[in-house]
Design an enzyme around this catalytic site. Structure first.
Site, PDB file in Angstrom:
ATOM      1  N   SER A  15       0.546   3.735  11.788  1.00 24.44           N
ATOM      2  CA  SER A  15      -0.498   3.002  11.059  1.00 24.44           C
ATOM      3  C   SER A  15      -1.818   3.030  11.815  1.00 24.44           C
ATOM      4  O   SER A  15      -1.934   2.470  12.906  1.00 24.44           O
ATOM      5  CB  SER A  15      -0.024   1.553  10.863  1.00 24.44           C
TER       6      SER A  15
HETATM    7  N1  LIG Z   1      -8.152  -4.451   5.977  1.00 23.65           N
HETATM    8  C1  LIG Z   1      -7.125  -4.127   6.918  1.00 23.65           C
HETATM    9  C2  LIG Z   1      -6.263  -3.059   6.303  1.00 23.65           C
HETATM   10  C3  LIG Z   1      -5.008  -2.802   7.110  1.00 23.65           C
HETATM   11  C4  LIG Z   1      -4.106  -1.839   6.364  1.00 23.65           C
HETATM   12  O1  LIG Z   1      -4.461  -1.305   5.325  1.00 23.65           O
HETATM   13  N2  LIG Z   1      -2.929  -1.613   6.931  1.00 23.65           N
HETATM   14  C5  LIG Z   1      -1.970  -0.795   6.265  1.00 23.65           C
HETATM   15  C6  LIG Z   1      -1.189   0.028   7.260  1.00 23.65           C
HETATM   16  S1  LIG Z   1      -2.245   1.211   8.085  1.00 23.65           S
HETATM   17  C7  LIG Z   1      -1.027  -1.713   5.518  1.00 23.65           C
HETATM   18  O2  LIG Z   1      -0.023  -2.112   6.051  1.00 23.65           O
HETATM   19  N3  LIG Z   1      -1.403  -2.045   4.301  1.00 23.65           N
HETATM   20  C8  LIG Z   1      -0.661  -2.941   3.475  1.00 23.65           C
HETATM   21  C9  LIG Z   1      -1.523  -3.464   2.355  1.00 23.65           C
HETATM   22  O3  LIG Z   1      -2.708  -3.127   2.290  1.00 23.65           O
HETATM   23  O4  LIG Z   1      -0.997  -4.227   1.541  1.00 23.65           O
HETATM   24  C10 LIG Z   1      -7.763  -3.666   8.239  1.00 23.65           C
HETATM   25  O5  LIG Z   1      -8.997  -3.450   8.275  1.00 23.65           O
HETATM   26  O6  LIG Z   1      -7.066  -3.550   9.237  1.00 23.65           O
END
Ligand SMILES: N[C@@H](CCC(=O)N[C@@H](CS)C(=O)NCC(=O)O)C(=O)O
Length: 240
Positions: A15
């Site tokens: 991730s």
């Molecule tokens: N807005 C968050 C996004 C994080 C994200 O999208 N993580 C992914 C994995 S790389 C996830 O697990 N997403 C699940 C979701 O968006 O519901 C950030 O800036 O960190």
């Protein structure tokens, strides 16, 4: 028992947002004087267990992410690069082995330390964390033909680990004990209410409070009574 505030970081090497979270929390752990507990876990299991879908399978989200990650990498000063085939890397090849590697490596360090092998307590673990950073960089930027074994070996070498430690880590990674540990961490994240990574868990007066994403540091700082000083807090204590 520690009197420091305890924050658990659940993350997966597959991730990219986890990587940002990992780097920033490592930079801040001494600035905020927290006890940072690194909890490698399996994002695929969290997706499945929570009924969520990987963001990459929603086309608009995927398009957004590719652009957002680019600017986030620049902001956080983390050398994240899109792989040649991100879908293949993130959703087909997955991360189970990479996470198990990190975990087994830390345990190898622990065993060596107990045996009086490592000169500086914690040095091997810290090196492995660095190694994992390199490893993640290679997974995220590695292109289609990477092999986890080769990448981990290269990354660990670059991080200064000896051949013996690398060999131990690779061997231990395949063990049932390590796979079970990864499963337990994944279940723990789900029990906290995870639906994605990175997940930060702050234990406020014994009760867990969760933060999802690498864009919640300012809010986390507020909740723990500390200051957010930007992506690179300018102090020598902030080094890994
Ligand atoms: N807005 C968050 C996004 C994080 C994200 O999208 N993580 C992914 C994995 S790389 C996830 O697990 N997403 C699940 C979701 O968006 O519901 C950030 O800036 O960190």
């Amino acid at each position: 028992m520690t009197s420091k505030k305890v924050i658990e970081l659940f993350y997966d090497v597959v991730s990219p947002y986890s990587w940002l979270g990992f780097e920033v929390m490592c930079r801040y752990r001494h600035v905020w004087n927290i006890e940072l507990k690194l909890c490698p876990a399996f994002l695929g299991g969290v997706m499945q267990g929570s009924g969520n879908k990987p963001p990459g399978v929603v086309p608009n989200k995927f398009m957004y992410m590719t652009k957002d990650l680019k600017r986030a990498a620049e902001y956080f000063d983390v050398p994240l690069q899109a792989p040649a085939d991100p879908f293949e890397v993130m959703f087909k090849k997955g991360s189970l082995y990479g996470d198990a590697l990190r975990d087994s490596g830390a345990r190898t360090g622990e065993r060596r330390r107990q045996a009086g092998g490592a000169g500086v307590p914690g040095a091997v673990e810290t090196d492995l964390e660095r190694g994992q950073g390199h490893h993640r960089s290679r997974i995220v930027g590695g292109g289609a033909n990477w092999s986890r074994l080769v990448l981990f070996g290269e990354a660990a070498k670059k991080a200064g680990l000896s051949d013996g430690v690398i060999k131990d880590a690779l061997e231990t990674a395949a063990s049932k004990e390590i796979k079970d540990k990864l499963k337990d961490a994944t279940q723990k994240a789900l029990d906290y209410g995870a639906f994605g990574f990175p997940l930060l868990v702050y234990h406020r007066n014994g009760s867990p409070e969760i933060f999802f994403g690498s864009d919640r540091f300012e809010l986390l700082a507020h909740c723990i009574g500390e200051k957010w000083l930007g992506p690179r807090p300018n102090t020598s204590a902030a080094k890994l």
